[in-house]
Design an enzyme around this catalytic site. Structure first.
Site, PDB file in Angstrom:
ATOM      1  N   SER A 135       9.518 -55.742 -12.101  1.00  0.00           N
ATOM      2  CA  SER A 135       9.981 -57.133 -12.211  1.00  0.00           C
ATOM      3  C   SER A 135      11.486 -57.105 -12.038  1.00  0.00           C
ATOM      4  O   SER A 135      12.113 -56.051 -12.212  1.00  0.00           O
ATOM      5  CB  SER A 135       9.631 -57.659 -13.609  1.00  0.00           C
ATOM      6  OG  SER A 135      10.388 -58.815 -13.928  1.00  0.00           O
ATOM      7  N   TYR A 148       8.453 -57.182 -22.552  1.00  0.00           N
ATOM      8  CA  TYR A 148       8.151 -57.167 -21.117  1.00  0.00           C
ATOM      9  C   TYR A 148       9.241 -56.429 -20.341  1.00  0.00           C
ATOM     10  O   TYR A 148       8.954 -55.534 -19.530  1.00  0.00           O
ATOM     11  CB  TYR A 148       8.046 -58.623 -20.648  1.00  0.00           C
ATOM     12  CG  TYR A 148       7.641 -58.827 -19.211  1.00  0.00           C
ATOM     13  CD1 TYR A 148       6.308 -58.774 -18.830  1.00  0.00           C
ATOM     14  CD2 TYR A 148       8.593 -59.115 -18.233  1.00  0.00           C
ATOM     15  CE1 TYR A 148       5.937 -58.995 -17.511  1.00  0.00           C
ATOM     16  CE2 TYR A 148       8.234 -59.338 -16.918  1.00  0.00           C
ATOM     17  CZ  TYR A 148       6.891 -59.277 -16.561  1.00  0.00           C
ATOM     18  OH  TYR A 148       6.539 -59.498 -15.253  1.00  0.00           O
TER      19      TYR A 148
HETATM   20  P1  NAD Z   1      -1.316 -63.222 -13.440  1.00  0.00           P
HETATM   21  O1  NAD Z   1      -1.324 -63.418 -14.910  1.00  0.00           O
HETATM   22  O2  NAD Z   1      -1.778 -64.322 -12.562  1.00  0.00           O
HETATM   23  O3  NAD Z   1      -2.179 -61.939 -13.032  1.00  0.00           O
HETATM   24  C1  NAD Z   1      -2.222 -60.789 -13.813  1.00  0.00           C
HETATM   25  C2  NAD Z   1      -3.580 -60.138 -13.624  1.00  0.00           C
HETATM   26  O4  NAD Z   1      -3.602 -58.927 -14.412  1.00  0.00           O
HETATM   27  C3  NAD Z   1      -4.736 -61.015 -14.101  1.00  0.00           C
HETATM   28  O5  NAD Z   1      -5.773 -61.038 -13.155  1.00  0.00           O
HETATM   29  C4  NAD Z   1      -5.169 -60.339 -15.387  1.00  0.00           C
HETATM   30  O6  NAD Z   1      -6.547 -60.515 -15.720  1.00  0.00           O
HETATM   31  C5  NAD Z   1      -4.849 -58.893 -15.073  1.00  0.00           C
HETATM   32  N1  NAD Z   1      -4.763 -58.070 -16.289  1.00  0.00           N
HETATM   33  C6  NAD Z   1      -4.160 -58.371 -17.456  1.00  0.00           C
HETATM   34  N2  NAD Z   1      -4.364 -57.386 -18.342  1.00  0.00           N
HETATM   35  C7  NAD Z   1      -5.117 -56.452 -17.714  1.00  0.00           C
HETATM   36  C8  NAD Z   1      -5.656 -55.203 -18.105  1.00  0.00           C
HETATM   37  N3  NAD Z   1      -5.481 -54.713 -19.350  1.00  0.00           N
HETATM   38  N4  NAD Z   1      -6.363 -54.487 -17.199  1.00  0.00           N
HETATM   39  C9  NAD Z   1      -6.558 -54.979 -15.957  1.00  0.00           C
HETATM   40  N5  NAD Z   1      -6.099 -56.158 -15.530  1.00  0.00           N
HETATM   41  C10 NAD Z   1      -5.380 -56.877 -16.415  1.00  0.00           C
HETATM   42  O7  NAD Z   1       0.182 -62.816 -13.099  1.00  0.00           O
HETATM   43  P2  NAD Z   1       0.899 -62.307 -11.757  1.00  0.00           P
HETATM   44  O8  NAD Z   1       2.146 -63.061 -11.619  1.00  0.00           O
HETATM   45  O9  NAD Z   1      -0.052 -62.243 -10.625  1.00  0.00           O
HETATM   46  O10 NAD Z   1       1.302 -60.829 -12.215  1.00  0.00           O
HETATM   47  C11 NAD Z   1       1.086 -59.688 -11.407  1.00  0.00           C
HETATM   48  C12 NAD Z   1       2.166 -58.665 -11.719  1.00  0.00           C
HETATM   49  O11 NAD Z   1       3.432 -59.157 -11.285  1.00  0.00           O
HETATM   50  C13 NAD Z   1       2.328 -58.326 -13.191  1.00  0.00           C
HETATM   51  O12 NAD Z   1       2.575 -56.946 -13.348  1.00  0.00           O
HETATM   52  C14 NAD Z   1       3.566 -59.109 -13.588  1.00  0.00           C
HETATM   53  O13 NAD Z   1       4.217 -58.539 -14.705  1.00  0.00           O
HETATM   54  C15 NAD Z   1       4.365 -59.003 -12.319  1.00  0.00           C
HETATM   55  N6  NAD Z   1       5.420 -60.012 -12.179  1.00  0.00           N
HETATM   56  C16 NAD Z   1       5.096 -61.344 -12.127  1.00  0.00           C
HETATM   57  C17 NAD Z   1       6.113 -62.282 -11.990  1.00  0.00           C
HETATM   58  C18 NAD Z   1       5.843 -63.755 -11.932  1.00  0.00           C
HETATM   59  O14 NAD Z   1       6.801 -64.545 -12.006  1.00  0.00           O
HETATM   60  N7  NAD Z   1       4.627 -64.205 -11.752  1.00  0.00           N
HETATM   61  C19 NAD Z   1       7.432 -61.848 -11.928  1.00  0.00           C
HETATM   62  C20 NAD Z   1       7.721 -60.497 -11.990  1.00  0.00           C
HETATM   63  C21 NAD Z   1       6.696 -59.583 -12.101  1.00  0.00           C
END
Ligand code: NAD
Length: 253
Positions: A135, A148
């Site tokens: 991130s 986080y």
């Molecule tokens: P999201 O919440 O839509 O998707 C996250 C997915 O991870 C979901 O499908 C959830 O069921 C799955 N998950 C959660 N816990 C789990 C576990 N224990 N085992 C397996 N799967 C699990 O969010 P996103 O934005 O798609 O996030 C994807 C990645 O991107 C994450 O690592 C998040 O930290 C990172 N990220 C997101 C953002 C943002 O702004 N959306 C920014 C920086 C980083």
């Protein structure tokens, strides 16, 4: 020919959000995709739609990783790529963060990434790739997301060490550092169809914060994951890639 023709790639947390878009794009580029998540219904439906395989995988469970890798080996006989994408976010100031909340975030974001590397790297074919999802809070601080940010900094450490340790086998390991991306994590109203939020609903808010004036889209992150999983990035390893609309470029007055 797609950019991932003949390659077998596991994407964790692929039932929705960025992982879903990565699964869609990788499949379109010819990969055999393994959709891994704890959201079995959503993940299973996506896999069926894409002609992919679904595995139930809680990334914090070493037993789940063993079973998932065995299932992929049985089905495809090889693994070429892993995208450690699963993650969770909790908001709290550090002094108000209960230990069990901190540890829950560590278990998914940090331990999940570690276990993914540990379980999959030994199976990866020569030329394999690992993409870890950090991130922009892995590169800088952000108030109210201490657990986080700590885990995302750790993901970058794991990425660099894994890159060094796996380079002799021709395996590349890189990290994605997204800013605010329009998924349920940053825009939870997307989960509730009744809430009236749709893609872009929060762009106005981010206009004040992000030089490019909007949130990122999960499809844009997927294109970076594709670059790092394909031969297009053949001489790149151990690096963090910020995709944030310019948010980390500096402060504006
Ligand atoms: P999201 O919440 O839509 O998707 C996250 C997915 O991870 C979901 O499908 C959830 O069921 C799955 N998950 C959660 N816990 C789990 C576990 N224990 N085992 C397996 N799967 C699990 O969010 P996103 O934005 O798609 O996030 C994807 C990645 O991107 C994450 O690592 C998040 O930290 C990172 N990220 C997101 C953002 C943002 O702004 N959306 C920014 C920086 C980083």
């Amino acid at each position: 020919m797609g950019k991932l023709e003949g390659r077998v790639v596991i994407v964790t947390g692929a039932a929705r959000g960025q992982g879903e878009q990565e699964a869609r794009l990788f499949r379109a580029e010819g990969a055999e995709v393994v959709v891994a998540d704890v959201l079995d219904e959503q993940g299973g439906a996506l896999a069926e739609e894409l002609g992919a395989r679904y595995v139930h995988l809680d990334v914090g469970s070493e037993d789940d990783w063993r079973a998932a890798v065995a299932a992929v080996r049985a089905a495809h006989g090889r693994v070429d790529g892993l995208v450690n994408n699963a993650g969770i976010l909790r908001f709290n100031s550090l002094v108000d963060t209960p230990l069990d909340e901190f540890m829950r975030v560590v278990r998914v974001n940090q331990v999940g990434c570690f276990l993914g590397i540990k379980a999959v790297a030994p199976e990866l074919a020569d030329g394999g790739t690992i993409v870890n999802t950090a991130s922009c809070t892995g590169m800088t601080g952000m108030a109210a997301v201490g657990s986080y940010a700590a885990t995302k900094h750790a993901v970058l450490g794991l990425t660099r060490v894994a890159a060094l340790e796996l380079a002799p086998r021709g395996i590349r390991v890189n990290a994605i550092c997204p800013g605010a991306v329009d998924t349920a994590m940053s825009n939870p109203a997307l989960l509730d169809p009744g809430a009236g939020a749709d893609a872009g609903a929060l762009d106005g808010y981010y206009r004040k914060l992000v030089p490019l004036g909007r949130m990122g889209r999960p499809e844009e992150v997927a294109r970076l994951a594709l670059f790092l999983t394909s031969e297009d990035s053949s001489y790149i390893t151990g690096q963090p890639f910020v995709i944030d609309g310019g948010w980390l470029a500096g402060v504006r007055i």
